[in-house]
Each structure stands twice: as C-alpha cells, then as structure tokens.
Motif scaffolding. Structure first.
Motif, PDB file in Angstrom:
ATOM      1  N   ASP A 141      22.601 -65.064   8.804  1.00  0.00           N
ATOM      2  CA  ASP A 141      23.969 -64.632   9.134  1.00  0.00           C
ATOM      3  C   ASP A 141      24.312 -64.940  10.588  1.00  0.00           C
ATOM      4  O   ASP A 141      25.477 -65.169  10.918  1.00  0.00           O
ATOM      5  CB  ASP A 141      24.137 -63.141   8.868  1.00  0.00           C
ATOM      6  N   ALA A 142      23.290 -64.918  11.454  1.00  0.00           N
ATOM      7  CA  ALA A 142      23.523 -65.175  12.874  1.00  0.00           C
ATOM      8  C   ALA A 142      23.725 -66.648  13.168  1.00  0.00           C
ATOM      9  O   ALA A 142      24.055 -67.019  14.302  1.00  0.00           O
ATOM     10  CB  ALA A 142      22.348 -64.637  13.696  1.00  0.00           C
ATOM     11  N   GLU A 143      23.530 -67.502  12.170  1.00  0.00           N
ATOM     12  CA  GLU A 143      23.654 -68.945  12.371  1.00  0.00           C
ATOM     13  C   GLU A 143      24.909 -69.526  11.722  1.00  0.00           C
ATOM     14  O   GLU A 143      25.204 -70.708  11.898  1.00  0.00           O
ATOM     15  CB  GLU A 143      22.425 -69.662  11.792  1.00  0.00           C
ATOM     16  N   ILE A 144      25.644 -68.725  10.946  1.00  0.00           N
ATOM     17  CA  ILE A 144      26.800 -69.221  10.200  1.00  0.00           C
ATOM     18  C   ILE A 144      28.067 -68.647  10.818  1.00  0.00           C
ATOM     19  O   ILE A 144      28.270 -67.427  10.805  1.00  0.00           O
ATOM     20  CB  ILE A 144      26.693 -68.829   8.717  1.00  0.00           C
ATOM     21  N   PRO A 145      28.924 -69.487  11.377  1.00  0.00           N
ATOM     22  CA  PRO A 145      30.105 -68.982  12.111  1.00  0.00           C
ATOM     23  C   PRO A 145      30.971 -68.027  11.305  1.00  0.00           C
ATOM     24  O   PRO A 145      31.433 -67.006  11.830  1.00  0.00           O
ATOM     25  CB  PRO A 145      30.856 -70.264  12.470  1.00  0.00           C
ATOM     26  N   GLY A 146      31.226 -68.339  10.027  1.00  0.00           N
ATOM     27  CA  GLY A 146      32.069 -67.460   9.222  1.00  0.00           C
ATOM     28  C   GLY A 146      31.475 -66.075   9.068  1.00  0.00           C
ATOM     29  O   GLY A 146      32.189 -65.067   9.092  1.00  0.00           O
ATOM     30  N   ARG A 147      30.162 -66.004   8.914  1.00  0.00           N
ATOM     31  CA  ARG A 147      29.501 -64.705   8.780  1.00  0.00           C
ATOM     32  C   ARG A 147      29.466 -63.971  10.118  1.00  0.00           C
ATOM     33  O   ARG A 147      29.550 -62.738  10.153  1.00  0.00           O
ATOM     34  CB  ARG A 147      28.098 -64.895   8.223  1.00  0.00           C
ATOM     35  N   ILE A 148      29.318 -64.726  11.192  1.00  0.00           N
ATOM     36  CA  ILE A 148      29.370 -64.100  12.517  1.00  0.00           C
ATOM     37  C   ILE A 148      30.730 -63.447  12.727  1.00  0.00           C
ATOM     38  O   ILE A 148      30.835 -62.308  13.201  1.00  0.00           O
ATOM     39  CB  ILE A 148      29.099 -65.152  13.612  1.00  0.00           C
ATOM     40  N   ARG A 150      32.871 -62.363  10.446  1.00  0.00           N
ATOM     41  CA  ARG A 150      33.016 -61.181   9.588  1.00  0.00           C
ATOM     42  C   ARG A 150      32.177 -60.024  10.107  1.00  0.00           C
ATOM     43  O   ARG A 150      32.599 -58.870  10.049  1.00  0.00           O
ATOM     44  CB  ARG A 150      32.642 -61.538   8.155  1.00  0.00           C
ATOM     45  N   SER A 151      30.985 -60.328  10.604  1.00  0.00           N
ATOM     46  CA  SER A 151      30.131 -59.270  11.142  1.00  0.00           C
ATOM     47  C   SER A 151      30.779 -58.591  12.340  1.00  0.00           C
ATOM     48  O   SER A 151      30.767 -57.361  12.465  1.00  0.00           O
ATOM     49  CB  SER A 151      28.770 -59.856  11.528  1.00  0.00           C
ATOM     50  N   ARG A 152      31.378 -59.375  13.213  1.00  0.00           N
ATOM     51  CA  ARG A 152      32.010 -58.797  14.401  1.00  0.00           C
ATOM     52  C   ARG A 152      33.276 -58.025  14.039  1.00  0.00           C
ATOM     53  O   ARG A 152      33.593 -57.008  14.657  1.00  0.00           O
ATOM     54  CB  ARG A 152      32.303 -59.904  15.417  1.00  0.00           C
ATOM     55  N   LEU A 153      34.013 -58.524  13.042  1.00  0.00           N
ATOM     56  CA  LEU A 153      35.177 -57.766  12.571  1.00  0.00           C
ATOM     57  C   LEU A 153      34.740 -56.427  11.997  1.00  0.00           C
ATOM     58  O   LEU A 153      35.377 -55.391  12.245  1.00  0.00           O
ATOM     59  CB  LEU A 153      35.935 -58.573  11.512  1.00  0.00           C
ATOM     60  N   LEU A 154      33.649 -56.437  11.234  1.00  0.00           N
ATOM     61  CA  LEU A 154      33.157 -55.188  10.650  1.00  0.00           C
ATOM     62  C   LEU A 154      32.729 -54.207  11.735  1.00  0.00           C
ATOM     63  O   LEU A 154      32.978 -52.997  11.632  1.00  0.00           O
ATOM     64  CB  LEU A 154      31.995 -55.484   9.704  1.00  0.00           C
ATOM     65  N   GLU A 155      32.104 -54.707  12.784  1.00  0.00           N
ATOM     66  CA  GLU A 155      31.702 -53.851  13.899  1.00  0.00           C
ATOM     67  C   GLU A 155      32.905 -53.180  14.533  1.00  0.00           C
ATOM     68  O   GLU A 155      32.845 -52.013  14.945  1.00  0.00           O
ATOM     69  CB  GLU A 155      30.969 -54.680  14.959  1.00  0.00           C
ATOM     70  N   GLN A 236      25.426 -72.843  16.115  1.00  0.00           N
ATOM     71  CA  GLN A 236      26.154 -74.092  16.267  1.00  0.00           C
ATOM     72  C   GLN A 236      27.540 -73.927  15.644  1.00  0.00           C
ATOM     73  O   GLN A 236      27.660 -73.722  14.437  1.00  0.00           O
ATOM     74  CB  GLN A 236      25.402 -75.236  15.596  1.00  0.00           C
ATOM     75  N   VAL A 237      28.567 -74.001  16.468  1.00  0.00           N
ATOM     76  CA  VAL A 237      29.942 -73.798  16.012  1.00  0.00           C
ATOM     77  C   VAL A 237      30.728 -75.064  16.327  1.00  0.00           C
ATOM     78  O   VAL A 237      30.844 -75.460  17.491  1.00  0.00           O
ATOM     79  CB  VAL A 237      30.579 -72.577  16.707  1.00  0.00           C
ATOM     80  N   PHE A 238      31.273 -75.686  15.282  1.00  0.00           N
ATOM     81  CA  PHE A 238      32.025 -76.922  15.462  1.00  0.00           C
ATOM     82  C   PHE A 238      33.529 -76.705  15.359  1.00  0.00           C
ATOM     83  O   PHE A 238      34.309 -77.485  15.899  1.00  0.00           O
ATOM     84  CB  PHE A 238      31.576 -77.959  14.425  1.00  0.00           C
ATOM     85  N   ARG A 239      33.941 -75.672  14.630  1.00  0.00           N
ATOM     86  CA  ARG A 239      35.350 -75.318  14.527  1.00  0.00           C
ATOM     87  C   ARG A 239      35.585 -73.989  15.230  1.00  0.00           C
ATOM     88  O   ARG A 239      34.668 -73.190  15.397  1.00  0.00           O
ATOM     89  CB  ARG A 239      35.774 -75.190  13.062  1.00  0.00           C
ATOM     90  N   SER A 240      36.804 -73.744  15.615  1.00  0.00           N
ATOM     91  CA  SER A 240      37.171 -72.438  16.160  1.00  0.00           C
ATOM     92  C   SER A 240      37.499 -71.498  15.001  1.00  0.00           C
ATOM     93  O   SER A 240      38.270 -71.853  14.100  1.00  0.00           O
ATOM     94  CB  SER A 240      38.384 -72.556  17.086  1.00  0.00           C
ATOM     95  N   TRP A 241      36.917 -70.321  15.035  1.00  0.00           N
ATOM     96  CA  TRP A 241      37.137 -69.305  14.000  1.00  0.00           C
ATOM     97  C   TRP A 241      37.902 -68.146  14.612  1.00  0.00           C
ATOM     98  O   TRP A 241      37.653 -67.746  15.749  1.00  0.00           O
ATOM     99  CB  TRP A 241      35.801 -68.819  13.451  1.00  0.00           C
ATOM    100  N   TYR A 242      38.799 -67.585  13.812  1.00  0.00           N
ATOM    101  CA  TYR A 242      39.652 -66.507  14.307  1.00  0.00           C
ATOM    102  C   TYR A 242      39.924 -65.552  13.144  1.00  0.00           C
ATOM    103  O   TYR A 242      40.107 -65.989  11.994  1.00  0.00           O
ATOM    104  CB  TYR A 242      40.962 -67.093  14.822  1.00  0.00           C
ATOM    105  N   ALA A 288      40.356 -52.185   4.281  1.00  0.00           N
ATOM    106  CA  ALA A 288      40.790 -53.009   5.403  1.00  0.00           C
ATOM    107  C   ALA A 288      41.186 -54.373   4.847  1.00  0.00           C
ATOM    108  O   ALA A 288      40.480 -54.939   4.011  1.00  0.00           O
ATOM    109  CB  ALA A 288      39.692 -53.169   6.439  1.00  0.00           C
ATOM    110  N   LEU A 289      42.333 -54.870   5.288  1.00  0.00           N
ATOM    111  CA  LEU A 289      42.741 -56.229   4.960  1.00  0.00           C
ATOM    112  C   LEU A 289      42.283 -57.142   6.082  1.00  0.00           C
ATOM    113  O   LEU A 289      42.542 -56.875   7.268  1.00  0.00           O
ATOM    114  CB  LEU A 289      44.259 -56.311   4.797  1.00  0.00           C
ATOM    115  N   VAL A 290      41.596 -58.204   5.707  1.00  0.00           N
ATOM    116  CA  VAL A 290      41.002 -59.114   6.683  1.00  0.00           C
ATOM    117  C   VAL A 290      41.539 -60.514   6.433  1.00  0.00           C
ATOM    118  O   VAL A 290      41.487 -61.020   5.312  1.00  0.00           O
ATOM    119  CB  VAL A 290      39.463 -59.105   6.587  1.00  0.00           C
ATOM    120  N   VAL A 291      42.071 -61.121   7.486  1.00  0.00           N
ATOM    121  CA  VAL A 291      42.561 -62.498   7.412  1.00  0.00           C
ATOM    122  C   VAL A 291      41.748 -63.318   8.401  1.00  0.00           C
ATOM    123  O   VAL A 291      41.680 -62.981   9.593  1.00  0.00           O
ATOM    124  CB  VAL A 291      44.063 -62.589   7.754  1.00  0.00           C
ATOM    125  N   THR A 292      41.118 -64.390   7.923  1.00  0.00           N
ATOM    126  CA  THR A 292      40.295 -65.232   8.780  1.00  0.00           C
ATOM    127  C   THR A 292      40.760 -66.679   8.681  1.00  0.00           C
ATOM    128  O   THR A 292      41.333 -67.103   7.675  1.00  0.00           O
ATOM    129  CB  THR A 292      38.813 -65.150   8.386  1.00  0.00           C
TER     130      THR A 292
END
Length: 395
Positions: A141-148, A150-155, A236-242, A288-292
């Motif tokens: 999970d710490a290596e996949i940007p999308g999961r990172i 979501r994890s930070r949003l959950l925190e 390793q993050v190649f795209r910007s995630w928001y 919670a509604l989450v938009v990524t």
C-alpha cells in the motif's frame, strides 16, 4: 436449554414478512448473542452471520485482522467436511463470520462459528506468518500512489480509526499476548449478534449456538501505548493524485448512496487526459463521499478543479428523472442481494452492526423510497457546505 427457550418466549418478537429486509423474529437472549432470523420456508440451505464488535487502538492495529485470518483458516478446514461456504470479513464495526450450508448440517455449521470465535491457537509459526502477511500488505500500500492517497484521506476523515491491516509500527511491536488480549476483550457472547436466513425454528438455532462464547478467560495484557507515526516510504509517483473526502451523513441515510451514483454518472465520460473516481466509504459512525483524481503534467489543474467542483456540478445538473433512476439502481442492488440467503444476511448484518437496530435494513429501504428530487437537492446543498478534507500525492 430450558432457560434459553424461556428467554426466547419472553424476548422474541415476530413480524409479518412485508418486505425482504424485515426480519421474522428478533430474539434478545439474556447474555447474548442477539438473534435476527429471516424465515426462508422450503429452502434446503441456511446462512448464518455472526458478528463481533471490534474497535482497536492505534497501538494494536492489525490484531483483529490476525484473528480474522486465523479464524478463516479454521473455518475453511471444518467447512470442507460438509461442503459449506465460509468467510471471515472485517467491517468498519466488527469481524463478521459467515457460514452457509445444508439445513441438515446445522449443528456442524454452528460448530464452525464456535471454532471461529473460540480462543485462537496462537503458535509462533502461525502468528508470524499472519503478521508478516499484513506487513507485506502495508508495504504494498505504501508503494501504490492511489492507495497512499486513500490512506491519507482516511487518516483525515477518521483520525481515531486504526487501519485494519495495521501499520509498520504496530505490527513490529505486536506479540501473541496482545492478540489474545484483543480476542478476550471482544469475543464474548454478550457482544455478539447472529443473523440467520433459513427454514429453522428459533429453538433449533438456540440449541445449535449454545456453546458460543464459552471461553471468556482474559489472556494477556494489551499494550495500548500511543504509537509513533511510521515514517512514510517514498513511492514512485508518475502522475499527480488529488482527492477530497466529505462527511456524508449517518449510515441510515440513503441519500449518500444515491449521491454517490449521481456523482459517478457525472464523471463516467471524463476526458481520457485524466482519471476521476467516486467512492462511498463507511467509517463506522457515518458515510463519507470520496472523489479522487489522477493526471499528468498540464492536465493536473483541470483534474483538480473538476474534483473540487464535482459536488456543485452534480447539484446544478440535478433532475427528477436522474434522482428517480439513481434511487431505482440502489433499490435494485439491495433487492438482488436479498435474493440469496448470503446476500440477505450480509446486508441486514451490516445495518445491524452499524446501528444496533435489528430492523435498520428494512427502515433503510423505506427511507430510500422517500428520496426524491426535493430531498436530494437539500442533501446536495448541505453536502456542498460541509468542509471537505483534501489530500495530494505528487511525483
């Protein structure tokens, strides 16, 4: 047994099966477990879902998941003897143990639930294997940007909620004694809730589950000290995630499920230059509604603006037809689930765990029938005014 039958007569309540999610019988047995029974006359099979409330501290994050993994292994080996289907799942509120099989095997099916919830044999090999498996999941999970993201949003959305799979810090310090202490504190008969779908009289179910929760000795002392926040690994993050997360009301309000479909429909045809997704999360005390979103280079700002403005965009485009269609989709999904015993107990069990109300799944369906364009417009307006949490993961 006689005392249990008397308790059933005193506390049991019957209801007319006016809809799929309204139980036929609710039995509050003194000392537990609470029983919710859906009659399925003529069915040769029965499904049972036993839930145990679990709320870990950050220091013991992952302990319940270890209990779940070990329990599922015990359930699987026993289920093979009679061809039963079993599962152990972690929910925002509990560990849910499910078994489905032939009515004639009821005693064995109940024995599987007893074995699943009984004191685990935490030998060093099995414990280390389960803990290492969780540590591998945390590392992935710490290596996949999308999961990172979501994890930070959950925190941010649920800062007091311990991650089910644990953290590097909690898993590295966890001992067998810690896991046994969590089991002892949670896996008690009086805390359990049993949802049943099958052609069984109350007396038969009561007799079959009588051994549940016999072992209640406390073993070990949990270490509940506050854990330091683990150092974040550089992925390793190649795209910007928001992403944004918006508290979306209590779990008994169906407007959140309808809103998630409406928001999802707005982005279903999004530009190929960026990616946007909508999710509805259950956080224990509410939705919670989450938009990524994710994008490259010069499309990042466009993606971010779309993510931030999606709720307002959906509110502005709201129509009566769109609401009616979304309501029908939510209802159809629930009714399809109710078409199987396994789906029925899963949906009813999750509503029971979330609310403590045995009739909550039926109440939810009734509330869903009252959702219309006017109520949805009011809900979307409130949603837009709620302070959203925002997280970004950059290259």
């Amino acid at each position: 047994m006689k005392a249990l039958l008397i308790a059933a007569a005193l506390f049991g309540t019957a209801s007319q099966p006016t809809e799929p999610f309204r139980p036929d019988t609710v039995v509050d047995v003194p000392g537990g477990p609470r029983m919710v029974i859906f009659a399925t006359p003529g069915s040769p099979r029965v499904a049972l879902r036993l839930s145990v409330p679990v709320n870990e501290t950050p220091a013991r994050a992952g302990a319940a998941e270890i209990l779940r993994v070990l329990a599922e292994a015990r359930m699987t080996s026993m289920a093979a003897l009679v061809g039963a289907d079993v599962a152990a799942a972690r929910t925002p509120w509990s560990i849910a143990y499910t078994v489905t099989g032939a009515v004639t095997d009821l005693d064995h099916l109940a024995a599987i639930l007893v074995a699943a919830t009984d004191e685990p044999d935490l030998n060093r090999v099995d414990f280390s294997r389960a803990r290492n498996r969780l540590r591998d999941e945390v590392a992935r999970d710490a290596e996949i940007p999308g999961r990172i993201l979501r994890s930070r949003l959950l925190e941010r959305l649920a800062p007091d909620r311990a991650p089910h799979q644990g953290t590097f810090a909690s898993l590295d310090r966890m001992t067998q004694s810690d896991v046994l202490a969590v089991w002892s504190r949670t896996h008690r008969r009086e805390h359990m809730a049993l949802v049943v779908a099958g052609p069984l009289p109350v007396e038969a179910v009561l007799a079959a589950i009588q051994p549940l929760g016999r072992s209640t000795d406390r073993r070990g002392q949990p270490n509940d000290a506050t854990m330091p926040s683990p150092e974040r690994q550089r992925a390793q993050v190649f795209r910007s995630w928001y992403g944004i997360g918006v508290p979306a009301g209590p779990t008994f309000d169906p407007h959140a499920a309808v809103a998630s479909l409406l928001l999802g429909d707005r982005v279903s045809g999004s530009s190929a230059d960026y990616q946007i997704g909508v999710e509805l999360w259950e956080l224990g005390d509410g939705h919670a509604l989450v938009v990524t979103g994710a994008a490259y280079g010069n499309r990042v700002r466009t993606m971010q603006n779309r993510v931030r403005g999606l709720i307002a965009e959906t509110e502005e485009a709201l129509t009566g037809d769109a609401v009616s269609i979304a309501v029908a989709r939510v209802k159809k999904e629930l009714l399809l689930a109710a078409g199987t015993q396994e789906g029925l107990i899963r949906v009813a069990g999750r509503h029971l765990d979330a609310s403590g109300n045995a009739y909550q799944s039926a109440d939810y369906m009734e509330a869903l029938g009252r959702v219309d364009a006017s109520s949805m417009a009011s809900y979307m307006e409130r949603l837009r005014e709620v302070d959203a949490v925002t997280v970004e993961v950059r290259p």
